[in-house]
Design an enzyme around this catalytic site. Structure first.
Site, short mmCIF file in Angstrom:
data_model
loop_
_atom_site.label_atom_id
_atom_site.label_comp_id
_atom_site.label_asym_id
_atom_site.label_seq_id
_atom_site.Cartn_x
_atom_site.Cartn_y
_atom_site.Cartn_z
N GLY A 159 0.92 -1.26 0.06
CA GLY A 159 0.03 0.04 -0.10
C GLY A 159 0.88 1.15 -0.07
O GLY A 159 1.64 1.35 0.55
N ILE B 129 0.91 3.33 6.24
CA ILE B 129 0.19 4.34 7.15
C ILE B 129 -0.19 3.34 8.67
O ILE B 129 -0.63 4.14 9.57
CB ILE B 129 -0.98 4.86 6.55
CG1 ILE B 129 -2.09 3.93 6.20
CG2 ILE B 129 -0.64 5.66 5.21
CD1 ILE B 129 -3.60 4.33 5.99
N ASP B 130 -0.34 2.22 8.48
CA ASP B 130 -0.73 1.46 9.38
C ASP B 130 0.28 1.33 10.99
O ASP B 130 -0.29 1.15 11.82
CB ASP B 130 -0.95 -0.18 9.16
CG ASP B 130 -2.19 -0.08 8.36
OD1 ASP B 130 -2.95 0.91 8.06
OD2 ASP B 130 -2.31 -1.27 7.61
N ALA C 144 -12.80 11.23 21.45
CA ALA C 144 -13.84 10.40 21.07
C ALA C 144 -14.35 9.53 22.30
O ALA C 144 -13.65 9.42 23.27
CB ALA C 144 -13.34 9.26 19.94
O1 F6P Z 1 -1.93 0.63 3.66
C1 F6P Z 1 -2.57 -0.10 4.67
C2 F6P Z 1 -3.75 -0.12 4.55
O2 F6P Z 1 -4.43 1.07 4.57
C3 F6P Z 1 -4.77 -0.84 5.59
O3 F6P Z 1 -5.04 -0.19 6.63
C4 F6P Z 1 -5.93 -1.43 4.78
O4 F6P Z 1 -6.77 -2.30 5.16
C5 F6P Z 1 -5.16 -1.77 3.54
O5 F6P Z 1 -4.05 -1.11 3.23
C6 F6P Z 1 -6.18 -1.40 2.23
O6 F6P Z 1 -5.46 -1.42 0.97
P1 F6P Z 1 -5.86 -1.60 -0.45
O7 F6P Z 1 -7.24 -1.03 -0.61
O8 F6P Z 1 -4.80 -1.27 -1.32
O9 F6P Z 1 -5.99 -3.12 -0.61
#
Ligand code: F6P
Length: 326
Positions: A14, A130-131, A190
């Site tokens: 990602g 980002i995770d 929150a």
């Molecule tokens: O980049 C990590 C992440 O954003 C996760 O939090 C999310 O589940 C996943 O990638 C989704 O990625 P994609 O839509 O590219 O499969």
């Protein structure tokens, strides 16, 4: 030991804001040391296809502020096969590439470990996701930008939620990691946060909200990580709906908004530091390691350790978030 003269950089998995700043740093550090640098496009897929181009200093001008990755990214099933990796090796051999910088997450590191060992290629990993779920660094590239994007979105929702006395369930990214949800939840004040790492007490949430309802507090924000075991924001809202008839419930999924956008200053600095350190490591004949920053210092972690461990969420922060929401 062979002197390294040609290296390549790629992004995989990602995308994350700040990846371009890392690419720029790799290219500029390498050219400073008179190395030839190549960019491999579309991650491991492009490596197999031979989608490789020389990158000069000027090619990485005007990208430090841009989200996404100029090298594109992909998830490659073929690279999981020996034949795929053999083709990838032949591609990089054709350019006489002697070292690699792999920017990405756990899957990227796993591929790098196998490939590096199979073909004896020095590879240094740079954490980009980002995770923030990568072991061996306090923060990965993109996390800071993503939580700031999420916070901005939640602040906007808060305005309208407060005006209408509505209960909002807001889903943020994080399939396996609750970092984004926890930081967004704390930062937005929150009322409750649902993470992938914790059970998440639906009954507790219902009684908390009922109590607040009796106090005439009908506005609240609940942050849900997409990977929570009870389901995403939609599912949780559905589960509590019947028990909270006096609440006006709404659901927002922030989704891929969190993956894009101009990187924050922290992400640009982190990416610059990590890219620079990755090239330095290759020049020092290091291999099979990921670079990271821990307690403000650059550190290196073997791929095997980085992929077998998790960047665990701080349980004290979870407890604190609960106290602050009371
Ligand atoms: O980049 C990590 C992440 O954003 C996760 O939090 C999310 O589940 C996943 O990638 C989704 O990625 P994609 O839509 O590219 O499969």
């Amino acid at each position: 030991m062979k002197e390294i003269k040609k290296i390549a950089v790629f992004t995989s998995g990602g995308d994350a804001p700040g990846m371009n700043a890392a690419i720029r740093s790799v290219v500029r550090t390498a050219t400073y040391h008179d190395l030839h640098v190549f960019g491999i496009f579309q991650g491991y897929h492009g490596m197999i296809e031979g989608d490789i181009k020389r990158l000069e200093r000027k090619d990485v001008g005007n990208i430090i502020q841009r989200g996404g990755t100029i090298l594109k990214t992909a998830r490659s099933m073929d690279f999981m096969t020996k034949e795929g990796r053999q083709k990838a090796y032949e591609s990089i051999q054709a350019f006489d590439i002697q070292g690699l910088v792999a920017i990405g997450g756990n899957g990227t590191y796993t591929g790098a470990k196998i490939f590096g060992e199979e073909f004896n290629i020095p590879i240094i990993g740079v954490p980009g996701t980002i995770d923030n779920d990568i072991y061996g660094t306090d923060y990965s590239i993109g996390f800071d930008t993503a939580i700031n994007t999420a916070i901005e979105a939640v602040d906007r929702i808060r305005d309208t939620a407060d005006s209408h006395n509505r209960l909002f369930f807001i889903e943020v990214m994080g399939r396996h990691s609750g970092y984004i949800a926890l930081y967004t939840g704390i930062g937005s004040g929150a009322g409750n946060i649902f993470l992938p790492e914790t059970e998440g007490n639906i009954d507790g949430l219902i009684s908390q909200l009922k109590k607040e309802g009796r106090r005439k507090k009908l506005f609240n924000l609940v942050i849900v990580a997409e990977g929570n075991k009870n389901g995403g924001a939609m599912e949780i809202a559905e589960k509590v709906k019947g028990s909270l008839s006096n609440f006006d419930l709404k659901v927002t999924i922030i989704g891929h908004l969190q993956r894009g956008g101009s990187p924050s200053c922290n992400d640009r600095v982190l990416a610059s530091r990590l890219g620079h350190s990755a090239v330095t490591a290759l020049l020092n004949n290091e291999s099979g390691k990921a670079v990271g920053v821990k307690n403000g210092q650059v550190v290196y972690t073997n791929f095997s350790e980085a992929i077998s461990k998790e960047n665990e969420i701080n349980r004290d922060l979870i407890e604190m978030a609960q106290i602050l929401a009371l």
